[in-house]
Design a protein around this motif. Structure first.
Motif, PDB file in Angstrom:
ATOM      1  N   ASP A   1       0.835  -1.211   0.000  1.00  6.03           N
ATOM      2  CA  ASP A   1       0.000   0.000   0.000  1.00  6.03           C
ATOM      3  C   ASP A   1       0.868   1.258   0.000  1.00  6.03           C
ATOM      4  O   ASP A   1       0.583   2.227  -0.718  1.00  6.03           O
ATOM      5  CB  ASP A   1      -0.925  -0.006   1.218  1.00  6.03           C
TER       6      ASP A   1
ATOM      7  N   LEU B   1      -2.664   3.625  -5.608  1.00  2.99           N
ATOM      8  CA  LEU B   1      -3.520   2.912  -4.653  1.00  2.99           C
ATOM      9  C   LEU B   1      -4.960   2.954  -5.162  1.00  2.99           C
ATOM     10  O   LEU B   1      -5.495   4.028  -5.442  1.00  2.99           O
ATOM     11  CB  LEU B   1      -3.428   3.550  -3.264  1.00  2.99           C
TER      12      LEU B   1
ATOM     13  N   TYR C   1      -9.110   2.415  -5.246  1.00  2.00           N
ATOM     14  CA  TYR C   1     -10.281   2.591  -4.374  1.00  2.00           C
ATOM     15  C   TYR C   1     -11.536   2.181  -5.156  1.00  2.00           C
ATOM     16  O   TYR C   1     -11.654   2.455  -6.359  1.00  2.00           O
ATOM     17  CB  TYR C   1     -10.423   4.054  -3.932  1.00  2.00           C
TER      18      TYR C   1
ATOM     19  N   ASP D   1     -14.747   3.268  -0.246  1.00  2.00           N
ATOM     20  CA  ASP D   1     -14.195   1.919  -0.332  1.00  2.00           C
ATOM     21  C   ASP D   1     -14.293   1.280   1.047  1.00  2.00           C
ATOM     22  O   ASP D   1     -13.608   1.698   1.985  1.00  2.00           O
ATOM     23  CB  ASP D   1     -12.736   1.982  -0.809  1.00  2.00           C
TER      24      ASP D   1
ATOM     25  N   ASP E   1     -13.375  -1.670   2.241  1.00  2.00           N
ATOM     26  CA  ASP E   1     -12.173  -2.315   2.766  1.00  2.00           C
ATOM     27  C   ASP E   1     -11.139  -1.281   3.226  1.00  2.00           C
ATOM     28  O   ASP E   1     -10.477  -1.464   4.257  1.00  2.00           O
ATOM     29  CB  ASP E   1     -11.564  -3.233   1.707  1.00  2.00           C
ATOM     30  N   ARG E   2     -10.976  -0.203   2.429  1.00  2.00           N
ATOM     31  CA  ARG E   2     -10.004   0.827   2.816  1.00  2.00           C
ATOM     32  C   ARG E   2     -10.442   1.528   4.106  1.00  2.00           C
ATOM     33  O   ARG E   2      -9.615   1.785   4.979  1.00  2.00           O
ATOM     34  CB  ARG E   2      -9.845   1.850   1.686  1.00  2.00           C
TER      35      ARG E   2
ATOM     36  N   GLN F   1      -9.654  -0.595   6.886  1.00  4.57           N
ATOM     37  CA  GLN F   1      -8.230  -0.474   7.208  1.00  4.57           C
ATOM     38  C   GLN F   1      -7.985   0.653   8.203  1.00  4.57           C
ATOM     39  O   GLN F   1      -7.190   0.533   9.125  1.00  4.57           O
ATOM     40  CB  GLN F   1      -7.437  -0.180   5.918  1.00  4.57           C
TER      41      GLN F   1
ATOM     42  N   ILE G   1      -0.667   5.327   6.085  1.00  2.33           N
ATOM     43  CA  ILE G   1      -1.701   4.769   5.206  1.00  2.33           C
ATOM     44  C   ILE G   1      -3.078   5.296   5.606  1.00  2.33           C
ATOM     45  O   ILE G   1      -3.896   5.670   4.747  1.00  2.33           O
ATOM     46  CB  ILE G   1      -1.665   3.225   5.269  1.00  2.33           C
TER      47      ILE G   1
ATOM     48  N   ILE H   1      -5.758   7.371   3.188  1.00  2.00           N
ATOM     49  CA  ILE H   1      -7.109   6.874   2.886  1.00  2.00           C
ATOM     50  C   ILE H   1      -8.158   7.907   3.300  1.00  2.00           C
ATOM     51  O   ILE H   1      -9.108   8.185   2.556  1.00  2.00           O
ATOM     52  CB  ILE H   1      -7.351   5.525   3.590  1.00  2.00           C
TER      53      ILE H   1
END
Length: 726
Positions: A562, A571, A573, A613, A615-616, A619, A692, A696
Motif C-alpha cells: 500500500d 492505490l 479505491y 471503499d 475495505d479501505r 483499514q 496509510i 485513505i
C-alpha cells in the motif's frame, strides 16, 4: 560776595575742559544746528573727512561731509529732529564702502552726530565711545556712562545716566573717588577691579574690562568699560576719560545661551580661529572630568584615545586651513569608569561679514550604540556573505515573482547564468511546475500573514527543462507594497533518488514476498485440514501459532505494498455504499476476539451510509484500534465514539496509554516515522499504519486529527463527509 568775573572765568575753564575732552575722543563728532549746518567737529572728524575745520565749518552737513552721506543717515537725522529723541543708525558709506555706526542726539539748538567705523556687523556690541558734546546736557542725552577723572580717580565730571540709576545728586559725586560711588562700592570685587584699572590708565595704558555694578539695591548692570588717559602738552597724564556701555541684555542672553548649551546632551565646545579650544559646556566637564583650564588649547586631547589623536589632529588642521566643516569620529574617555566611547565630532566656522572666522562652534555626539550596531551589522554581513557564498545552499532574493539576486549555488542548481539574472529572466512562478503551484501559493500566503513560511518540498523547472527536487524555505523582508523575500534552497534530488530506490525496493520485495506467502498460507490451510482429518489434534496449537505469524507477515507485506502504491499514486479505491455502523461493529467484534486483554467500548451511532471503499475504510479503523490497544498495554479498555452532523460523521478512537509529545503530533503521520521514546520504540512496528490511514482519509475527503498528552493517552478523530464528489 558774588564775583561775576570769577564765575565767568570758571565757566570758560569748564567749557575748555569739555572741549579738550571731546577733542581727544576717538570717534568723529559733529554738531549741527537746526538747518543741519556744521557748527562744530572734533579732531577725529577732521581725520575721517581728511580736511581742516575751515573747509567744512559753516557748511551744510550734506555738502561738507560727502563721504558720510547716505539715505539711511538722512532719514535718521530727519527722524531725530522730529521726535527729539536719541537714535542710532548703521550703514555702508556709498563713497568709502566702510561700515559706519552713527549715534544721533538732540541738543538745545540742533543735533550731535557721532560716527564710528566698524569692520563688521558682528562688532556692534564692542565699545563705541559715544558722542562728545559742548555741554553737560548734551552728554546726558547719549545714554552712555561717561566721566572725567583725575589720575587719582577723583570725579571731575560725569553724565546723568549713572546718577539717575543710582538716584544720587551730581554734587554727591563730584570731587569724590569714583571707586567710592554707590554703583561701584556695592561690590568689593568690582571696586578693586576699577581701582586697578585706574592705576594702569594713570600710567599711560588704555584699559578695557567688563564689570558688574550695583547702582542701587535690586539693580545690577553689566558694563563694557574703557578708561583712556589724556595727556597735556608736556605729555603728562592730565585726566582720564572713562566710558561704559551697558551690556546687561547681552550678558543675560549669553547666560541663557550657556544654560541652553549646558542642557544639551551633546558635548559642546568652541575654539579660537586657529582651532585652539577655549570653552566647554557642563556636559563636557561631567563626562571627561576636565576643567576648562585643563581642556583649553590641546589639553582636551588627553581624553582622546591615543590611536585617534593623529587622525583627529590632521582633520583639525585641514579644517582650519580650508575653513570648511570639521567632522570626524573619535573615542573619548569617560572619567568615572575610564572607558572610551565613540563620538561624532562636528564643528562649523562662525564668520563675520568680511568672511573672517571669528570662532568655531562644535559638538560631540555619543554614537557608541550606533557603532556597536554597525559592528553587529558588519559581523552579520560577514556571516551573510559566508552563507551567500555557500556551495550547499542556494539563496535568492525576490521582489514579487521576480528573482532579483541569487548566489552562484542557486544559479548552478537551476542552470541559469548571472546574465539571465541581470536581464530579469528568472521568475519563480514560471519555474514552478503546475502540480506544485498550490503548495507554493500556500507558502506565499503564510509569508503575508506571519512573515515566514514552513519549509516545503517542491520541484523547479530548470533552464534546460529538467526537474530539480528541492526543499525551500522563505522569509519576507518587506510586505508592502510588494512582497520582498529571501529564500533558501537545498538540492533534494539525492534524497528523492534514495527514497525512490527505497520505494522501488519495497515494491519489489513486497511483490516477491506476496507469492511465497500466498503459497505458504494455502499449504498451512491444507495441513490443518489433514491433521484434523487424521485426528492428530496435538499438532493443532503449533499450526495455529504458525498461521498467526503468517497472517502478521501478510499484513506487513500488504502495508508495504500500500505504501508503495501511495507513493506511486496507484492505490486503488472502489466506490460503493458503506454502512458505517455495520462496518465498525464487524471490526470491533473481530478486534475484541483477537485482543481479549482489552475491552473495546463503543459509544453512540452514526446511522449513515457513506460513499467510499469499504475495505479501505475498514483499514483505517482497524489500524486505529490496533494502535490504541498496542500503545496502551496497561489500560483495560479503549473507546470508540460515533457522532454525526448534517454534513459529516465523526469517529473518535481513544486510549489511555503512553501518549505522544505535542511537538510530534504532525510527524507521526509521516512515512516510516516512529517516536523515539524508549517505551514506544519497544513496541513492534515500521511506522506505516498512520501514514496509510492519513492517505485513505484524505482520499475520502475527510480529516484526521490527534489530541494527545504524554502519560494520559491519545485520541484520534476521523471526520468523513456524508457525501463527496466522485
Amino acid at each position: 560776595m558774588f564775583n561775576p568775573q570769577s564765575s565767568e572765568s570758571s565757566m570758560l575753564t569748564s567749557r575748555e575742559t569739555l572741549l579738550s575732552t571731546l577733542e581727544t575722543l576717538p570717534d568723529a563728532l559733529f554738531v549741527v544746528d537746526d538747518a543741519t549746518t556744521i557748527v562744530y567737529a572734533n579732531a577725529s572728524a577732521q581725520t575721517m573727512l581728511g580736511a581742516s575745520r575751515e573747509q567744512f565749518l559753516g557748511n551744510p552737513f550734506w555738502r561738507g561731509a560727502p563721504q558720510l552721506v547716505s539715505p539711511s543717515l538722512y532719514q535718521a537725522v530727519q527722524k531725530t529732529r522730529q521726535t527729539r529723541a536719541p537714535s542710532e543708525v548703521e550703514y555702508v558709506s556709498p563713497v568709502t564702502g566702510t561700515w559706519l555706526h552713527v549715534q544721533l542726539s538732540p541738543t538745545l539748538g540742533g543735533l550731535t552726530l557721532q560716527f564710528h567705523e566698524v569692520r563688521a556687523l558682528a562688532r556692534r556690541q564692542e565699545i563705541v565711545p559715544l558722542s562728545e558734546h559742548l555741554s553737560i546736557e548734551d552728554l546726558d542725552g547719549l545714554f552712555s556712562r561717561i566721566g572725567v577723572l583725575t589720575p587719582k580717580g577723583i570725579v571731575l565730571e560725569i553724565n546723568e545716566v549713572p546718577l539717575a540709576e543710582a538716584r544720587v545728586r551730581r554734587e554727591e559725586v563730584i570731587g569724590h573717588p569714583l571707586t567710592e560711588t554707590r554703583w561701584w562700592s556695592f561690590s568689593p570685587t568690582s571696586q578693586e577691579q576699577l581701582r586697578a584699572a585706574i592705576a594702569r590708565a594713570s600710567s599711560g595704558e588704555t584699559v578695557r574690562f567688563e564689570a558688574v555694578i550695583h547702582p542701587r539695591e535690586g539693580l545690577d548692570r553689566h558694563l563694557d568699560v574703557a578708561i583712556t588717559p589724556r595727556k597735556d602738552a608736556d605729555h603728562h597724564i592730565a585726566y582720564l576719560v572713562i566710558a561704559g556701555i551697558d551690556i546687561t541684555e547681552r550678558k543675560r542672553a549669553e547666560a541663557e545661551i550657556h544654560a541652553l548649551i549646558d542642557a544639551i546632551p551633546q558635548l559642546v565646545w568652541t575654539t579660537q580661529p586657529d582651532g585652539s579650544h577655549d570653552l566647554f559646556n557642563q556636559r563636557w566637564h561631567d563626562y571627561t572630568g576636565q576643567s576648562t583650564a585643563e581642556a583649553q588649547g590641546e589639553g582636551w586631547m588627553q581624553c582622546l584615545h591615543p590611536e585617534d589623536r593623529p587622525r583627529v589632529r590632521s582633520a583639525w588642521q585641514r579644517a582650519v586651513q580650508t575653513g570648511g566643516v570639521y567632522e570626524t569620529e573619535l573615542r573619548l574617555r569617560q572619567n568615572t569608569i575610564g572607558e572610551y566611547r565613540w563620538f561624532l565630532a562636528r564643528a562649523m566656522p562662525i564668520r563675520d561679514d568680511t568672511g573672517q572666522i571669528l570662532k568655531w562652534f562644535g559638538t560631540s555626539t555619543d554614537i557608541e550604540e550606533k557603532k556597536q550596531a554597525e559592528e553587529a551589522l558588519r559581523a552579520s554581513q560577514e556571516r551573510a556573505s559566508v552563507l551567500m557564498n555557500s556551495s550547499i545552499i542556494g539563496i535568492f532574493f525576490a521582489e514579487g515573482e521576480q528573482i532579483v539576486d541569487a548566489n552562484d549555488t542557486y544559479l548552478r542548481m537551476t542552470g541559469y547564468t548571472r546574465e539571465d539574472l541581470c536581464e530579469g529572466h528568472i521568475n519563480w512562478l514560471r519555474m514552478t511546475p503546475p502540480e506544485y503551484l498550490a503548495r507554493t501559493q500556500q507558502a506565499r500566503q503564510e509569508l503575508v500573514i506571519q512573515q515566514f513560511g514552513t519549509p516545503y518540498e517542491k520541484e523547479y523547472a530548470c533552464k534546460d527543462g529538467s526537474r530539480l527536487p528541492v526543499v525551500v524555505g522563505v522569509v519576507a523582508l518587506r510586505r508592502d507594497p510588494q512582497l520582498h523575500t529571501i529564500g533558501f534552497m537545498l538540492d533534494n534530488s539525492a534524497r528523492k533518488e534514495l527514497e525512490q530506490r527505497k520505494d522501488d525496493f519495497i515494491s519489489m520485495a513486497s511483490h516477491e514476498l506476496r507469492n511465497p506467502l500466498t503459497a505458504l498460507k494455502l499449504q498451512t490451510a491444507l495441513l490443518h485440514r489433514q491433521l484434523d482429518k487424521h485426528g492428530t489434534l496435538d499438532q493443532v496449537p503449533a499450526l495455529s501459532s504458525m498461521q498467526t505469524q503468517i497472517n502478521k507477515i501478510t499484513r506487513l507485506v500488504e502495508d508495504l505494498l500500500d505504501v508503495s502504491k501511495i507513493q506511486a499514486g496507484r492505490l486503488e479505491y472502489r466506490q460503493e455504499s458503506v454502512d458505517l455502523d455495520a462496518l465498525l461493529r464487524e471490526i470491533v467484534d473481530t478486534m475484541q476476539q483477537t485482543n481479549p486483554s482489552h475491552t473495546i467500548l463503543v459509544h453512540g451511532t452514526a446511522e449513515v451510509s457513506l460513499l467510499g471503499d469499504r475495505d479501505r475504510l475498514g483499514q483505517v479503523f482497524t489500524n486505529l484500534l490496533s494502535n490504541a490497544i498496542k500503545y496502551a498495554p496497561s489500560a483495560e479498555a479503549v473507546e470508540m465514539e460515533l457522532s454525526a452532523s448534517k454534513d459529516a460523521v465523526v469517529v473518535q478512537v481513544q486510549d489511555h496509554g503512553l501518549g505522544i509529545p505535542r511537538e510530534l503530533h504532525d510527524k507521526i503521520f509521516d512515512r516510516f516515522y516512529r517516536v523515539t521514546d524508549p517505551k514506544q520504540k519497544a513496541i513492534p512496528g515500521l511506522g506505516m499504519g498512520l501514514y496509510i490511514v492519513a492517505e485513505i482519509v484524505r482520499h475520502h475527503g475527510g480529516t484526521l486529527m490527534v489530541e494527545s498528552e504524554v502519560g494520559k493517552g491519545s485520541t484520534f478523530q476521523v471526520t468523513l463527509p456524508k457525501k463527496r464528489d466522485g
